[in-house]
Design a protein around this motif. Structure first.
Motif, PDB file in Angstrom:
ATOM      1  N   THR A   1       0.833  -1.206   0.000  1.00  0.00           N
ATOM      2  CA  THR A   1       0.000   0.000   0.000  1.00  0.00           C
ATOM      3  C   THR A   1       0.868   1.257   0.000  1.00  0.00           C
ATOM      4  N   LEU A   2       1.855   1.284   0.883  1.00  0.00           N
ATOM      5  CA  LEU A   2       2.716   2.468   0.973  1.00  0.00           C
ATOM      6  C   LEU A   2       3.424   2.732  -0.353  1.00  0.00           C
ATOM      7  N   VAL A   3       4.031   1.671  -0.902  1.00  0.00           N
ATOM      8  CA  VAL A   3       4.807   1.859  -2.132  1.00  0.00           C
ATOM      9  C   VAL A   3       3.880   2.201  -3.301  1.00  0.00           C
ATOM     10  N   SER A   4       2.749   1.485  -3.412  1.00  0.00           N
ATOM     11  CA  SER A   4       1.848   1.728  -4.540  1.00  0.00           C
ATOM     12  C   SER A   4       1.299   3.144  -4.509  1.00  0.00           C
ATOM     13  N   VAL A   5       0.841   3.589  -3.330  1.00  0.00           N
ATOM     14  CA  VAL A   5       0.236   4.917  -3.252  1.00  0.00           C
ATOM     15  C   VAL A   5       1.286   5.989  -3.544  1.00  0.00           C
ATOM     16  N   ALA A   6       2.492   5.808  -3.021  1.00  0.00           N
ATOM     17  CA  ALA A   6       3.544   6.794  -3.274  1.00  0.00           C
ATOM     18  C   ALA A   6       3.862   6.859  -4.766  1.00  0.00           C
ATOM     19  N   ALA A   7       4.034   5.683  -5.378  1.00  0.00           N
ATOM     20  CA  ALA A   7       4.357   5.673  -6.807  1.00  0.00           C
ATOM     21  C   ALA A   7       3.187   6.217  -7.626  1.00  0.00           C
ATOM     22  N   ALA A   8       1.961   5.803  -7.248  1.00  0.00           N
ATOM     23  CA  ALA A   8       0.785   6.275  -7.977  1.00  0.00           C
ATOM     24  C   ALA A   8       0.645   7.783  -7.836  1.00  0.00           C
ATOM     25  N   TYR A   9       0.983   8.314  -6.661  1.00  0.00           N
ATOM     26  CA  TYR A   9       0.880   9.758  -6.444  1.00  0.00           C
ATOM     27  C   TYR A   9       1.751  10.512  -7.445  1.00  0.00           C
ATOM     28  N   ALA A  10       2.995  10.031  -7.576  1.00  0.00           N
ATOM     29  CA  ALA A  10       3.924  10.690  -8.496  1.00  0.00           C
ATOM     30  C   ALA A  10       3.395  10.626  -9.931  1.00  0.00           C
ATOM     31  N   ILE A  11       2.930   9.439 -10.340  1.00  0.00           N
ATOM     32  CA  ILE A  11       2.424   9.298 -11.713  1.00  0.00           C
ATOM     33  C   ILE A  11       1.200  10.185 -11.926  1.00  0.00           C
ATOM     34  N   THR A  12       0.328  10.214 -10.902  1.00  0.00           N
ATOM     35  CA  THR A  12      -0.910  10.972 -11.052  1.00  0.00           C
ATOM     36  C   THR A  12      -0.633  12.470 -11.164  1.00  0.00           C
ATOM     37  N   VAL A  13       0.351  12.949 -10.411  1.00  0.00           N
ATOM     38  CA  VAL A  13       0.694  14.372 -10.516  1.00  0.00           C
ATOM     39  C   VAL A  13       1.044  14.697 -11.965  1.00  0.00           C
ATOM     40  N   VAL A  14       1.842  13.824 -12.575  1.00  0.00           N
ATOM     41  CA  VAL A  14       2.233  14.050 -13.971  1.00  0.00           C
ATOM     42  C   VAL A  14       1.016  13.928 -14.890  1.00  0.00           C
ATOM     43  N   TRP A  15       0.178  12.923 -14.609  1.00  0.00           N
ATOM     44  CA  TRP A  15      -0.983  12.678 -15.469  1.00  0.00           C
ATOM     45  C   TRP A  15      -1.974  13.847 -15.420  1.00  0.00           C
ATOM     46  N   VAL A  16      -2.198  14.385 -14.226  1.00  0.00           N
ATOM     47  CA  VAL A  16      -3.217  15.416 -14.070  1.00  0.00           C
ATOM     48  C   VAL A  16      -2.661  16.815 -14.317  1.00  0.00           C
ATOM     49  N   ARG A  17      -1.404  17.050 -13.938  1.00  0.00           N
ATOM     50  CA  ARG A  17      -0.906  18.421 -13.972  1.00  0.00           C
ATOM     51  C   ARG A  17       0.288  18.612 -14.902  1.00  0.00           C
ATOM     52  N   GLY A  18       0.710  17.552 -15.605  1.00  0.00           N
ATOM     53  CA  GLY A  18       1.875  17.678 -16.478  1.00  0.00           C
ATOM     54  C   GLY A  18       1.556  18.382 -17.792  1.00  0.00           C
ATOM     55  N   SER A  19       2.579  18.535 -18.629  1.00  0.00           N
ATOM     56  CA  SER A  19       2.374  19.103 -19.957  1.00  0.00           C
ATOM     57  C   SER A  19       1.602  18.072 -20.787  1.00  0.00           C
ATOM     58  N   PRO A  20       0.976  18.501 -21.894  1.00  0.00           N
ATOM     59  CA  PRO A  20       0.203  17.549 -22.705  1.00  0.00           C
ATOM     60  C   PRO A  20       0.993  16.296 -23.076  1.00  0.00           C
ATOM     61  N   ALA A  21       2.269  16.447 -23.435  1.00  0.00           N
ATOM     62  CA  ALA A  21       3.069  15.281 -23.812  1.00  0.00           C
ATOM     63  C   ALA A  21       3.273  14.353 -22.616  1.00  0.00           C
ATOM     64  N   GLN A  22       3.570  14.943 -21.449  1.00  0.00           N
ATOM     65  CA  GLN A  22       3.750  14.138 -20.237  1.00  0.00           C
ATOM     66  C   GLN A  22       2.476  13.378 -19.893  1.00  0.00           C
ATOM     67  N   ARG A  23       1.341  14.042 -20.106  1.00  0.00           N
ATOM     68  CA  ARG A  23       0.072  13.393 -19.791  1.00  0.00           C
ATOM     69  C   ARG A  23      -0.140  12.144 -20.626  1.00  0.00           C
ATOM     70  N   VAL A  24       0.203  12.232 -21.907  1.00  0.00           N
ATOM     71  CA  VAL A  24       0.025  11.082 -22.795  1.00  0.00           C
ATOM     72  C   VAL A  24       0.881   9.913 -22.297  1.00  0.00           C
ATOM     73  N   VAL A  25       2.138  10.190 -21.963  1.00  0.00           N
ATOM     74  CA  VAL A  25       3.033   9.137 -21.487  1.00  0.00           C
ATOM     75  C   VAL A  25       2.488   8.524 -20.195  1.00  0.00           C
ATOM     76  N   ALA A  26       2.059   9.380 -19.259  1.00  0.00           N
ATOM     77  CA  ALA A  26       1.559   8.884 -17.979  1.00  0.00           C
ATOM     78  C   ALA A  26       0.308   8.031 -18.195  1.00  0.00           C
ATOM     79  N   GLU A  27      -0.577   8.496 -19.068  1.00  0.00           N
ATOM     80  CA  GLU A  27      -1.816   7.757 -19.313  1.00  0.00           C
ATOM     81  C   GLU A  27      -1.516   6.372 -19.878  1.00  0.00           C
ATOM     82  N   PHE A  28      -0.536   6.330 -20.776  1.00  0.00           N
ATOM     83  CA  PHE A  28      -0.099   5.070 -21.359  1.00  0.00           C
ATOM     84  C   PHE A  28       0.391   4.124 -20.257  1.00  0.00           C
ATOM     85  N   CYS A  29       1.238   4.663 -19.360  1.00  0.00           N
ATOM     86  CA  CYS A  29       1.787   3.834 -18.280  1.00  0.00           C
ATOM     87  C   CYS A  29       0.686   3.324 -17.360  1.00  0.00           C
TER      88      CYS A  29
END
Lengths: 364, 277
Positions: free
Chosen positions: B72-100
């Motif tokens: 739980t700790l590791v997943s939430v921490a990793a998911a948090y980082a990915i989600t920040v990029v997915w929700v608040r990143g540049s359009p290109a970053q969002r595409v990569v994050a969504e793919f992942c």
């Protein structure tokens, strides 16, 4: 913006901002004096908020330079400018108490716990939030949230306070109360206030100077009575309040002003004769016009017919048509309106020479 | 619940098939499991007593909780980082994050578990590479133990942790972040003292979903644990299909369901279901 406790003096030179092909702000040059209360007024999309965001450092201008107390701050990020800012909708930290919200800028500046406690306490007292210290923003009324936002923005004694339509969410009576409060805070702190609104009456009531924007351009800056009584163009004239516009022919310079023919009668203007020669628009605010049985020789006046009235309580708004078909609105005492409507409907409209002003004929 | 009576009836009709399915496929069989737990091999609460004293069952419970917590700790921490990029990143970053985030959903859990075996085993890609560059002489024990289980489960659960977080981050008012910076707060400080606390409901929701999922994990621990890192679900399987000790297996199941039920109740006290999607 960098010396706490001291009002900042801001100079914007040739500021422009483009978003893609959209020109949000164009070649804006403006001096904001130390401790002044400047209002940026304009319809939405006029560039006033963009300019405020540029002042705060949230938006980088595409052109031009910005100076604070003589220092170029164009490239300085928002957190280092630290202008106090009150947002539309307040933007309080929802997870922090009133106290913690107000303490935030001091904590960020690593002030001692004792100093934070003292200054937050003073601020809470000053904005009248005593007894609400431990509440969360969601537990406060709109007016109280507004006070928290003001306290949070002022507690670190910024050189300038930026306010983005802070009253737009409040009801009318609360608005008036908060306006008075803000005026008091301005006097007490002596800080430079830059206030954005699209409400002209708010702008006129609060500011030491008003800057009017439209389509990304600064149209006019001046004291409230200056911009109201002597607007630079038709947009400013109309935006600041109701205005009657009558065609004026054969405008000629005269003693201390100008004369011309309005509805085939000679009328004169005093003080403002910027346009001389040919035709122009004669503009007069409704409250400066009176209803009379006749106009004396040498007095400004035209004949008109009353067509409708709107009762406003303290006064009545009367709509009239002139002989040549111009529509005119005047604000008159209630009994005068009643008499004008009953008395065969034909009356004279008169106005003092110094209350009329000229606008270019046609266009802006 | 707003709307007229007919609206509500319409909603009830739309939900009926799912409810019926849940009752027939889960509630009814579960009652059977409860019945086994108090009747097999003899009627009474004997199996629950055994549960409380059996050291094997207890060690499996503790291991399951420990693994679930770490995952739980590791997943939430990793998911948090990915989600920040997915929700608040540049359009290109969002595409990569969504793919992942989305790709793992397309690959079966079995395939992924065996993929990790191929990567982590003694002669797997990681060990052979580390040996070939001379970094280690003996292969590292990366699989057939708790470490392997945790890696596999974390990998599986990160995408599930993303959605509650994304929902919390999307509903956040940008002006509050601007306000923090305008008041003199650095980006770092704004992130930790404003952004993270404001996404608290998302963090709670995300953590509980991952935790509940981890408690009942079967395939991944069975394959990556190699029988040496048994978790509750595998223990139930062993008790029912191999021992066979249906009564104890059923009792463990009942305890697990009650525990998960209590956690879900806790989850919905803090977070509205709407915030989880």
């Amino acid at each position: 913006m960098q010396q706490p406790g001291r009002a900042a003096e801001i100079k914007a030179i040739g500021i422009g901002k483009s978003f893609g092909s959209f020109r949000a702000l164009d070649n804006l040059t403006l001096d904001i004096g130390r401790g002044e209360f400047l209002t940026l007024l304009g319809p939405s999309g006029s560039g006033k908020t963009t300019f405020l965001m540029i002042l705060a450092g949230f938006v980088k201008p595409s052109d031009g330079r910005l100076f604070s107390d003589g220092v170029d701050i164009t490239e300085r990020p928002a957190e280092q400018r630290a202008a106090g800012m009150v947002f539309q909708g307040y933007a309080l930290f929802p997870h922090m108490s009133v106290e913690a919200n107000i303490a935030f800028p001091l904590k960020v500046r690593k002030k001692s716990a004792a100093e934070i406690k003292r200054r937050v306490g003073e601020m809470i007292e000053r904005v009248g939030l005593k007894g609400h210290e431990t509440k969360l923003p969601a537990q406060l009324s709109g007016g109280q949230q507004q006070r928290v936002a003001l306290a949070r923005a002022l507690v670190f004694e910024p050189g300038v306070l930026l306010l983005d339509e802070p009253f737009s969410a409040l009801d009318k009576s609360l608005r008036g109360q908060m306006q008075a409060e803000m005026k008091r805070l301005h006097q007490e702190t002596g800080t430079t206030f830059v206030f954005v609104t699209h409400d002209q009456s708010e702008a006129l009531a609060l500011s030491s100077r008003v800057a009017i924007f439209n389509h990304g351009k600064l149209l006019q800056v001046g004291a409230p009575d200056e911009v109201y009584d002597r607007p630079a163009n038709r947009f400013v004239a109309e935006f600041l309040g109701e205005i009657n516009m009558l065609p004026l022919k054969g405008v000629r310079a005269a003693d201390n002003g100008a004369t011309g023919l309005c509805e085939d009668r000679a009328v004169s203007l005093r003080g403002n004769a910027s346009i001389v020669g040919g035709n122009a628009i004669l503009a007069i605010r409704p409250e400066y016009m009176s209803i009379a049985r006749e106009a004396a020789i040498g007095e400004n006046g035209i004949a008109a017919t009353a067509i409708a009235s709107t009762y406003l309580g303290a006064a009545t708004k009367l709509d009239l048509t002139t002989r040549q078909g111009s529509r005119v609105t005047v604000s008159v005492p209630n009994e005068v309106a009643a008499a004008a409507l009953s008395k065969g409907n034909s009356v004279w409209l008169t106005w003092p020479a110094e209350k009329g002003f000229l606008l270019p004929d046609g266009g802006q | 619940m707003r709307g007229t009576l007919s609206d509500r009836m319409g909603a009830a009709l739309l939900m009926a098939p799912l409810l019926l399915f849940l009752v027939l496929a889960y509630a009814w069989p579960f009652l059977g499991v409860v019945k086994w737990s108090v009747t097999l091999p003899t009627p009474g609460l004997g199996q629950y007593g055994a549960l409380a004293t059996d050291p094997l069952v207890q060690s499996v419970f503790i291991r399951t909780l420990r693994i679930a917590l770490i995952v739980t700790l590791v997943s939430v921490a990793a998911a948090y980082a990915i989600t920040v990029v997915w929700v608040r990143g540049s359009p290109a970053q969002r595409v990569v994050a969504e793919f992942c985030i989305l790709v793992p959903f397309w690959i079966s859990v079995l395939t992924r578990a065996f993929g990790w075996v191929a990567l982590l085993s003694n002669r797997g890609l990681i060990n052979s590479w580390l040996q070939s560059i001379g970094f280690i002489s003996e292969p590292l024990a990366l699989v057939r133990n708790e470490f392997g289980v945790i890696v596999g489960m974390t990998h599986f659960l990160i995408p599930f942790a993303v959605f509650p977080l994304a929902s919390a981050m999307r509903s956040l008012d940008d002006r509050v972040l601007l306000a923090a910076r305008g008041l003199g707060s650095s980006r770092m400080r704004t992130f930790w003292s404003v952004f993270v606390p404001m996404t608290r409901s998302g963090i709670i929701g995300s953590a509980l979903i991952v935790f509940v999922f981890s408690l009942g994990f079967f395939v991944t621990p069975a394959i990556l644990g190699g029988g040496r890192s048994v978790m509750i679900a595998e223990l139930i399987y062993l008790r029912i299909f191999q021992s066979p000790d249906w009564g104890l297996g059923a009792a463990i199941s009942v305890v697990l369901v009650l525990f998960v039920g209590a956690l879900m109740a806790l989850l919905f006290r803090y977070v509205r279901p709407k915030q989880l999607v």
